[in-house]
Design a protein around this motif. Structure first.
Motif, PDB file in Angstrom:
ATOM      1  N   ALA A   1       0.822  -1.216   0.000  1.00 25.50           N
ATOM      2  CA  ALA A   1       0.000   0.000   0.000  1.00 25.50           C
ATOM      3  C   ALA A   1       0.850   1.257   0.000  1.00 25.50           C
ATOM      4  O   ALA A   1       0.487   2.262  -0.601  1.00 25.50           O
ATOM      5  N   PHE A   2       2.026   1.181   0.664  1.00 22.50           N
ATOM      6  CA  PHE A   2       2.818   2.394   0.817  1.00 22.50           C
ATOM      7  C   PHE A   2       3.235   2.958  -0.534  1.00 22.50           C
ATOM      8  O   PHE A   2       3.282   4.171  -0.730  1.00 22.50           O
TER       9      PHE A   2
ATOM     10  N   LEU B   1      10.543  -3.937  -0.153  1.00 21.71           N
ATOM     11  CA  LEU B   1       9.869  -3.517  -1.383  1.00 21.71           C
ATOM     12  C   LEU B   1      10.527  -2.186  -1.757  1.00 21.71           C
ATOM     13  O   LEU B   1      11.005  -1.467  -0.878  1.00 21.71           O
ATOM     14  N   PRO B   2      10.542  -1.877  -3.036  1.00 19.47           N
ATOM     15  CA  PRO B   2      11.364  -0.713  -3.416  1.00 19.47           C
ATOM     16  C   PRO B   2      10.605   0.604  -3.523  1.00 19.47           C
ATOM     17  O   PRO B   2      10.891   1.402  -4.390  1.00 19.47           O
ATOM     18  N   ALA B   3       9.653   0.855  -2.629  1.00 19.53           N
ATOM     19  CA  ALA B   3       8.900   2.109  -2.728  1.00 19.53           C
ATOM     20  C   ALA B   3       9.843   3.318  -2.607  1.00 19.53           C
ATOM     21  O   ALA B   3      10.797   3.250  -1.851  1.00 19.53           O
ATOM     22  N   THR B   4       9.579   4.380  -3.311  1.00 21.77           N
ATOM     23  CA  THR B   4       8.538   4.404  -4.311  1.00 21.77           C
ATOM     24  C   THR B   4       9.098   3.865  -5.636  1.00 21.77           C
ATOM     25  O   THR B   4      10.152   4.293  -6.085  1.00 21.77           O
TER      26      THR B   4
ATOM     27  N   ALA C   1      10.481  -1.666   5.559  1.00 24.79           N
ATOM     28  CA  ALA C   1       9.983  -2.769   4.728  1.00 24.79           C
ATOM     29  C   ALA C   1       9.408  -2.265   3.413  1.00 24.79           C
ATOM     30  O   ALA C   1       9.466  -2.952   2.395  1.00 24.79           O
ATOM     31  N   ALA C   2       8.862  -1.060   3.437  1.00 19.45           N
ATOM     32  CA  ALA C   2       8.246  -0.538   2.216  1.00 19.45           C
ATOM     33  C   ALA C   2       9.274   0.043   1.263  1.00 19.45           C
ATOM     34  O   ALA C   2       9.079   0.024   0.050  1.00 19.45           O
TER      35      ALA C   2
ATOM     36  N   ASN D   1      -2.375   0.704  10.566  1.00 14.66           N
ATOM     37  CA  ASN D   1      -1.985   0.710   9.169  1.00 14.66           C
ATOM     38  C   ASN D   1      -0.756  -0.176   9.039  1.00 14.66           C
ATOM     39  O   ASN D   1       0.267   0.083   9.684  1.00 14.66           O
ATOM     40  N   GLY D   2      -0.852  -1.231   8.273  1.00 10.66           N
ATOM     41  CA  GLY D   2       0.285  -2.149   8.212  1.00 10.66           C
ATOM     42  C   GLY D   2       0.444  -2.799   6.863  1.00 10.66           C
ATOM     43  O   GLY D   2      -0.434  -2.722   5.986  1.00 10.66           O
TER      44      GLY D   2
END
Lengths: 400, 411
Positions: B143-144, B166-169, B161-162, B290-291
């Motif tokens: 979601a992030f 995971l490679p946000a953005t 973690a975001a 929110n997770g």
């Protein structure tokens, strides 16, 4: 209408209290004697800068295929093998192969002396040639290497007793090695038939820290330099992938890492353990005290230090004979490893011990019991100690 | 300490100053309020932002700024006190037709060290359940990545973690479809895109670990695919007006160059990620949860170093509790929040081949926070951050702790 004071006050007080508590809630430094990294005392500002450059190159620079990694390699950075400048684990164990006697390595054409058992995508890692003898070597700690580097050859030879003339069962010989072309003999170096005294590596097959660094870049990471300009896949000479300055910075870093600081030396058990260490003759090889000679780094010149090694080779018996030789070191001969910082090994070995040359010993006691050859008498004496005395000796070793 | 305290307080005032001194532009610009209804999903975040529109022109602009000061210390050593201009982001949207919209988001990170077009897409609506999106899209993993605007969060740093697992953005050029359907308090949505994707830097980088964000600095991914295989990203999400939202997403592709000029170089090596995200507001208490939790799988060559993990996992949970909603410090609808973030990432799941011992390489962090929102679009944040980072061997962790104070605001 403005916000009433009672709502502002707690916010301001909370902010002030939290900030005021900074020192209490920020992680403190570990005790100085719990750390292996950090520079020796007495370096100049210029030397500190070079130390920091070397620190970055050693601990932070990670090689990728784009920057020269491999194609065959063992590790991707210097720090991968020496976490916190401490001993390594079997994860980054080096395999050396192909030399069985003093006539030289018969497997150089097949990638000897070091196996690169990992490779980047698209390449095959090196395989151990059938029939080749080999040994596995866990990475040593880096601490205090500069002090060992500047021990005078004459002092090392003075500890040698090749023919066991004093009859204590312990001989001790230097490893006489040929110098690589780029290596300069030390001040007051002693040579025999063009060979010099090696002092680094598990078999003392490496002359100095420049050779150690250049070969590690090349054989461990697959990085060519002007010193060791070889591709680990083809064996051909290639363009350098690391600058001379970076290699020299790393050499300086290794030279100027501080010595481990002993802990709890006033504890009665530690003191008793120290006496037992001398009493059962461990100190015949693990010499507590050495001194440096001349050094271009003033902080390292003419210093007395306590590494618990004699930098000499000793026959350690059949159990530790892997059938692999290096320089004039026979298969059963190993250089006395320094014991300083021994108790801090688990801090870099994932919370456990991997001791002896290949990490086969899971505890200090197990390492003692695997001693043979010239150390057999000391091992036997250790075994005959009472449980309490054994414990004191082990506590002493853990606090070095 | 006194120096740090003075500097922190001074910085707080500086951060707050623009809020008080901003001229009123309402005379000629119309502010398009963001939709705060409970039918909005994370996927709507890209359009659900405050925009300014000049008269009746079809173009609207907006943006946000995010900045912080921090004092962190790792194992007793600190780099001192520092200020960071985290990002300035500009949005520009345009309605060409009631069913054709364009929006772009341009971000300047840390001054101008990094300039990215994070989003630049044209949306064509054929039906609410079938919209075509084309351009630079944000891959809807977790979601992030979709809902990352600084002013929406109570913490100065983005979740580990975001942004590091995971490679946000993370946005790429591509196209796909999305749609929504609302019925009786429920909203169902889906997204599916094919885009350019990762490259082999994810297992060959200076982080010395498998690191999906290592593919982000490669600007060529906006020009051509690294290996000719599109990256698929898909998500389904459900929102209930009372219970909140839950989303399931995945990203599947090939990261290596397996062929060049028709010559085979290697086998195709897969990169896969799965994520589950949720957000909800507890009734009565008003507590917001929110997770996000994600799993990553990368086909690392057998011959390569285990330094680079083939499986990773991690996530975060933000708990935000409003404690005061009233007129404060001259702001009519100000809110004071107490918050807590818990986060964890394991970069390398598995066991060493040599010792059969567990591979460590993980990090966890706890971030308690106080935030003050003078308006919904502006937040002043004060965080204490404590994190423990364990190396691959499982040696004693490096402990980092410190204070962060910052401000984020739409403009």
């Amino acid at each position: 209408m403005s916000t009433p004071l009672p709502y502002k006050l707690p916010i301001v007080l909370f902010a002030l209290a939290t900030l005021g508590a900074c020192e209490k809630v920020l992680p403190p430094s570990p005790a100085e004697n719990e750390l292996l990294d950090g520079p020796v005392a007495g370096l100049s500002g210029e030397e500190h800068l070079q130390f920091l450059n070397g620190d970055i190159a050693f601990n932070d620079e990670v090689f990728t295929p784009e920057t020269g990694l491999g194609p065959r390699f063992v590790a991707t950075s210097c720090g991968s093998c020496h976490a916190g400048d401490g001993k390594g684990t079997p994860f980054t164990t080096l395999t050396r192969f192909g030399q069985t006697d003093s006539t030289g390595n018969q497997y150089l054409h097949l990638g000897a002396p070091q196996l690169q058992h990992r490779s980047i995508a698209g390449y095959l890692p090196e395989q151990l040639p059938p029939g080749a003898t080999f040994t596995m070597l866990t990475p040593p700690a880096n601490t205090g290497l500069g002090f060992l580097d500047f021990v005078e050859d004459a002092d090392i030879l003075a500890m040698a007793d090749e023919n066991d003339s004093d009859g204590d069962g312990i001989s001790g010989v230097p490893n006489w090695v040929n110098l690589r072309g780029y290596v300069q003999p030390r001040t007051n170096a002693i040579s025999i038939n063009g060979k010099h005294i090696g002092r680094f590596g598990k078999k003392a097959g490496t002359y100095d820290l420049l050779q150690q660094t250049a070969t590690a870049y090349n054989q461990d990471i697959g990085i060519a330099s002007t010193y060791e300009p070889y591709d680990t896949y083809s064996g051909n000479e290639i363009d350098p992938e690391v600058t001379n300055q970076t290699v020299l910075d790393v050499v300086f870093y290794l030279r100027t890492l501080k010595t481990p600081l002993p802990r709890n030396m006033n504890d009665p058990d530690v003191a008793a353990g120290r006496q037992l260490f001398a009493q059962i003759n461990c100190a015949a090889c693990h010499r507590p005290e050495l001194k440096t000679g001349e050094s271009p780094i003033p902080a390292l010149a003419h210093q007395t230090f306590y590494p618990y090694t004699d930098l000499l080779l000793h026959d350690m018996g059949e159990a530790l004979d892997d059938g692999y030789t290096e320089g004039s070191a026979t298969a059963a001969e190993w250089r006395t490893p320094p014991l300083w910082g021994l108790g801090l090994s688990p801090n870099s070995q994932g919370g456990r011990y991997f001791l002896l040359h290949d990490g086969r010993a899971g505890s200090i006691e197990e390492a003692i019991l695997l001693h043979g050859g010239e150390a057999e008498a000391s091992r036997n004496q250790y075994q005959s100690l009472s449980d309490g005395d054994k414990q004191k000796l082990l506590i002493f070793l853990e606090n070095l | 300490m006194k120096k740090i305290l003075t500097t922190l307080l001074g910085f707080s005032l500086l951060c707050a100053a623009p809020v008080f001194s901003q001229p009123d532009s309402s005379a000629w610009l119309k502010r398009t309020a963001s939709d705060t209804s409970k039918s909005q999903l994370n996927m709507d975040a890209v359009y659900n932002r405050p925009f300014l529109q000049a008269g009746k022109t079809p173009v609207a602009v907006g943006g946000y700024v995010e900045t912080k000061a921090e004092y962190l210390r790792t194992d007793g050593i600190s780099e001192g006190f520092g200020f960071q201009m985290q990002r300035t982001t500009l949005f520009l949207s345009s309605s060409l037709h009631r069913k054709i919209k364009f929006l772009t988001e341009i971000e300047f990170e840390e001054g101008t060290r990094e300039i990215n077009i994070e989003f630049a897409s044209l949306d064509l609506q054929f039906d609410p359940l079938f919209n075509l999106r084309s351009g630079i899209v944000m891959n809807p993993i977790g979601a992030f990545n979709q809902n990352h605007d600084g002013p929406k969060w109570e913490f100065n740093d983005r979740p580990i973690a975001a942004t590091q697992l995971l490679p946000a953005t993370f946005s790429n050029v591509g196209m796909g479809v999305w749609g929504k359907h609302a019925r009786r308090g429920w909203v169902f949505a889906y997204e599916a895109y094919l885009t350019n994707g990762f490259d082999d830097r994810i297992i060959a980088n200076g982080e010395n670990k498998t690191f999906l964000p290592a593919a982000k600095p490669n600007p060529a991914r906006f020009e051509e695919s690294f290996n000719g295989v599109p990256l698929f990203t898909g998500k389904i999400a459900v929102r209930n007006r009372r219970w909140g939202e839950i989303g399931f997403s995945t990203m599947q592709g090939v990261y290596n160059k397996f062929e060049e000029d028709g010559l085979r170089l290697d086998q195709k090596r897969a990169v896969r990620a799965w994520a589950i995200d949720f957000n909800a507001t507890l009734p009565k208490l008003g507590t917001t949860l929110n997770g996000e939790w994600a799993w990553v799988s990368v086909d690392v060559p057998e011959t390569y170093s285990q330094q680079f993990g083939d499986r990773q996992r991690g996530g975060f949970l933000d708990i935000v509790q409003p404690v005061l909603k009233r007129k404060m410090l001259g702001f009519d609808n100000a809110v004071l929040n107490l918050s807590l973030r818990l986060e964890y990432v394991d970069w390398n799941l598995g066991k060493f081949r040599e010792t059969k011992g567990n591979i460590a390489d993980h990090i966890w962090a706890v971030v308690p926070a106080v935030s003050f929102r003078p308006t919904a679009q502006t937040v002043l944040r004060f965080n204490y951050r404590y994190l423990a980072q364990t190396d691959i061997l499982g040696n004693p962790p490096a402990l980092t702790g410190g204070f962060q104070v910052g401000v984020a605001s739409y403009f």
